[in-house]
Design a protein around this motif. Structure first.
Motif, PDB file in Angstrom:
ATOM      1  N   GLY A 278      50.995  81.070  39.731  1.00 48.00           N
ATOM      2  CA  GLY A 278      51.258  82.427  39.280  1.00 48.00           C
ATOM      3  C   GLY A 278      50.340  82.804  38.140  1.00 48.00           C
ATOM      4  N   THR A 279      50.900  83.001  36.969  1.00 52.60           N
ATOM      5  CA  THR A 279      50.104  83.334  35.789  1.00 52.60           C
ATOM      6  C   THR A 279      50.140  82.209  34.751  1.00 52.60           C
ATOM      7  OG1 THR A 279      51.985  84.481  34.780  1.00 52.60           O
ATOM      8  CG2 THR A 279      50.465  85.805  36.110  1.00 52.60           C
ATOM      9  N   ASN A 280      50.511  81.029  35.175  1.00 56.28           N
ATOM     10  CA  ASN A 280      50.509  79.872  34.268  1.00 56.28           C
ATOM     11  C   ASN A 280      49.079  79.331  34.206  1.00 56.28           C
ATOM     12  OD1 ASN A 280      51.061  77.623  32.719  1.00 56.28           O
ATOM     13  ND2 ASN A 280      52.861  77.003  33.913  1.00 56.28           N
ATOM     14  N   GLU A 306      45.526  75.428  48.603  1.00 54.40           N
ATOM     15  CA  GLU A 306      46.333  76.652  48.712  1.00 54.40           C
ATOM     16  C   GLU A 306      46.613  77.166  47.315  1.00 54.40           C
ATOM     17  OE1 GLU A 306      50.034  76.990  50.870  1.00 54.40           O
ATOM     18  OE2 GLU A 306      49.357  75.603  52.406  1.00 54.40           O
ATOM     19  N   THR A 307      46.525  78.460  47.152  1.00 56.14           N
ATOM     20  CA  THR A 307      46.955  79.082  45.900  1.00 56.14           C
ATOM     21  C   THR A 307      47.135  80.575  46.138  1.00 56.14           C
ATOM     22  OG1 THR A 307      46.535  79.228  43.515  1.00 56.14           O
ATOM     23  CG2 THR A 307      44.640  79.567  44.976  1.00 56.14           C
ATOM     24  N   GLY A 308      47.575  81.273  45.102  1.00 54.12           N
ATOM     25  CA  GLY A 308      47.692  82.720  45.212  1.00 54.12           C
ATOM     26  C   GLY A 308      48.945  83.260  44.563  1.00 54.12           C
ATOM     27  N   LEU A 309      48.967  84.560  44.420  1.00 52.22           N
ATOM     28  CA  LEU A 309      50.095  85.291  43.852  1.00 52.22           C
ATOM     29  C   LEU A 309      50.479  86.372  44.855  1.00 52.22           C
ATOM     30  CD1 LEU A 309      51.902  85.873  41.323  1.00 52.22           C
ATOM     31  CD2 LEU A 309      50.080  87.439  40.572  1.00 52.22           C
ATOM     32  N   GLU A 310      51.669  86.249  45.433  1.00 49.50           N
ATOM     33  CA  GLU A 310      52.071  87.181  46.482  1.00 49.50           C
ATOM     34  C   GLU A 310      52.068  88.622  45.972  1.00 49.50           C
ATOM     35  OE1 GLU A 310      55.343  87.348  50.085  1.00 49.50           O
ATOM     36  OE2 GLU A 310      56.008  86.631  48.117  1.00 49.50           O
ATOM     37  N   THR A 311      51.427  89.485  46.753  1.00 53.61           N
ATOM     38  CA  THR A 311      51.309  90.917  46.474  1.00 53.61           C
ATOM     39  C   THR A 311      50.440  91.202  45.242  1.00 53.61           C
ATOM     40  OG1 THR A 311      53.619  91.012  47.223  1.00 53.61           O
ATOM     41  CG2 THR A 311      52.637  93.067  46.604  1.00 53.61           C
ATOM     42  N   ILE A 312      49.942  90.150  44.595  1.00 54.57           N
ATOM     43  CA  ILE A 312      49.066  90.288  43.422  1.00 54.57           C
ATOM     44  C   ILE A 312      49.726  91.205  42.391  1.00 54.57           C
ATOM     45  CG2 ILE A 312      46.649  90.538  42.686  1.00 54.57           C
ATOM     46  CD1 ILE A 312      45.900  90.594  45.678  1.00 54.57           C
ATOM     47  N   MET A 313      50.984  90.892  42.116  1.00 50.91           N
ATOM     48  CA  MET A 313      51.770  91.672  41.158  1.00 50.91           C
ATOM     49  C   MET A 313      52.524  90.735  40.233  1.00 50.91           C
ATOM     50  SD  MET A 313      53.383  94.658  43.625  1.00 50.91           S
ATOM     51  CE  MET A 313      53.812  95.758  42.290  1.00 50.91           C
ATOM     52  N   VAL A 314      52.814  91.208  39.025  1.00 50.42           N
ATOM     53  CA  VAL A 314      53.644  90.483  38.065  1.00 50.42           C
ATOM     54  C   VAL A 314      54.737  91.427  37.586  1.00 50.42           C
ATOM     55  CG1 VAL A 314      53.717  89.308  35.841  1.00 50.42           C
ATOM     56  CG2 VAL A 314      51.729  89.015  37.328  1.00 50.42           C
ATOM     57  N   ASN A 315      55.981  91.026  37.822  1.00 48.25           N
ATOM     58  CA  ASN A 315      57.129  91.844  37.428  1.00 48.25           C
ATOM     59  C   ASN A 315      57.035  93.267  37.972  1.00 48.25           C
ATOM     60  OD1 ASN A 315      58.254  89.698  35.912  1.00 48.25           O
ATOM     61  ND2 ASN A 315      56.967  90.247  34.156  1.00 48.25           N
TER      62      ASN A 315
END
Length: 394
Positions: A278-280, A306-315
């Motif tokens: 995520g953002t860690n 593998e990596t990534g942030l689903e929808t490229i959104m935070v909160n």
């Protein structure tokens, strides 16, 4: 262009925090360049092209990190099985250097009616024709219960696979037989077998799967891993696979975290790491450093599989600087061969995507990542299927 003024400024700013590490790595790489390196693969009978790819995976770690995307050539957020399709290419003008694909529907009981299997073969061949690297995971269904990969309701699946002649053993071998047939007929335009990095039983550190930490003991997992590799290499004579292990490590970990249930140096070619951090950012950066050091120690190439942030959104808010902040900067100065984003599901208006697509708000930031010299895309690759200079593979 990758030598633009904007790019140079970005590299300067992003490298301030790791300048000493980069200097150390560059000095070390300069010293190593004069020395010949010998690598050892699981399969000593691997094809010439497979050994060549292996040498290049090791070699490229000192040059930069290949960008990859799962199923990128097979479908995207708004399209399915279109010739030349790629969400990544739509954004930056080039294909990913690494194409990730799932072999499960080629292997298990879905193989006879999977509508995408012919397209899977097609896009693998297209990626190879462009000189890209192919890596495959395997979300196999549960051969005992008939459930999916996430069915961990029975903790005897691995046990029964390992009982020669049992119904589960026979079924599992029939799935491996289908993989063997596929790999032995997967050829490029010159009739040569196409090498594939294969990562069976991925994320074995997690509890979600029938082969994972909640459903197998350490001994069962290691024996299952060895059984699978031995069967493919020795019983079925498959010689165009590079075997990658890929523990999942999202939080700050250690060398021991990456070696969880390690089957032995003779049974691993490539050290992968699945990281949904995520953002860690600090944990990801530290784990990348540990991965690179383990790669050097084991004398095996490594990468983020593998990596990534689903929808490229935070909160619920778009994270439009994700690509520079969470991917490019942490990878600066690290000796890691690849970073592979998870898929963009074909789902009009959906939210299951991990890479930008045409019109996405993070596209301009992604282009900054694309422009940085240490992030490698298809057109940046050397000949990945010719033996790297001063490297021998046994």
């Amino acid at each position: 262009m990758k030598n633009s003024t904007l790019t140079l400024l970005f590299i300067y700013l992003s490298s301030l925090g790791c300048a000493s590490e980069e200097t150390s790595n560059n000095d070390e790489n300069s010293n190593n360049s004069a020395n010949k390196t010998t690598l050892k693969m699981v399969d000593s009978n691997a094809t010439i092209e497979t050994k060549a790819l292996y040498s290049q995976l090791w070699n490229i770690q000192t040059k930069g990190t290949m960008f990859g995307h799962h199923d990128d050539l097979l479908y995207g957020t708004n399209w399915m099985a279109q010739a030349g399709g790629s969400d990544i290419k739509d954004v930056c003008g080039d294909f990913p250097a690494v194409f990730s694909v799932d072999f499960a529907e080629i292997m298990d009981d879905r193989s006879s009616n999977s509508p995408l299997n012919s397209d899977r073969e097609r896009v693998i061949k297209e990626a190879r024709e462009r000189g890209e690297v192919i890596i495959a995971n395997c979300h196999l269904n549960n051969p005992l219960t008939g459930g999916d990969s996430w069915d961990n309701s029975n903790n005897t699946v691995a046990q029964q696979i390992l009982i020669d002649g049992s119904p589960v053993n026979i079924k599992f071998k029939s799935w491996l037989d289908k993989l063997a047939f596929f790999m032995q007929n997967l050829k490029d335009n010159e009739g040569k077998l196409i090498p594939v990095i294969f990562r069976p039983f991925h994320e074995h550190t997690q509890s979600w799967s029938w082969w994972g930490s909640s459903a197998t003991t350490q001994t069962e997992f290691i024996n299952l891993w060895k059984y699978t590799l031995n069967y493919l290499n020795n019983e079925k004579s498959v010689h165009n696979l590079i075997f990658a292990i890929s523990p999942q490590l999202d939080q700050l970990g250690s060398k021991e975290s990456l070696l969880y249930r390690w089957p032995g140096d003779d049974y691993v070619d490539f050290i992968g790491m699945d990281s949904y951090h995520g953002t860690n950012t600090s944990a990801f950066s530290s784990n990348l450093r540990t991965l690179g050091l383990l790669s050097k120690e084991k004398h095996k190439p490594c990468g983020v599989t593998e990596t990534g942030l689903e929808t490229i959104m935070v909160n619920g808010v778009a994270y439009d600087n994700y690509w520079t902040n969470e991917i490019s900067i942490p990878l600066t100065g690290k000796n890691v061969s690849m970073v592979v984003m998870w898929r963009n599901k074909f789902e009009l208006g959906g939210t299951h995507y991990y890479a930008p697509f045409k019109g996405h708000s993070s596209s301009s930031n992604f282009k900054l990542l694309f422009d940085t010299p240490h992030m490698l895309f298809s057109k940046d690759l050397p000949d990945m299927y010719t033996m790297a200079e001063n490297i021998t593979v046994e």
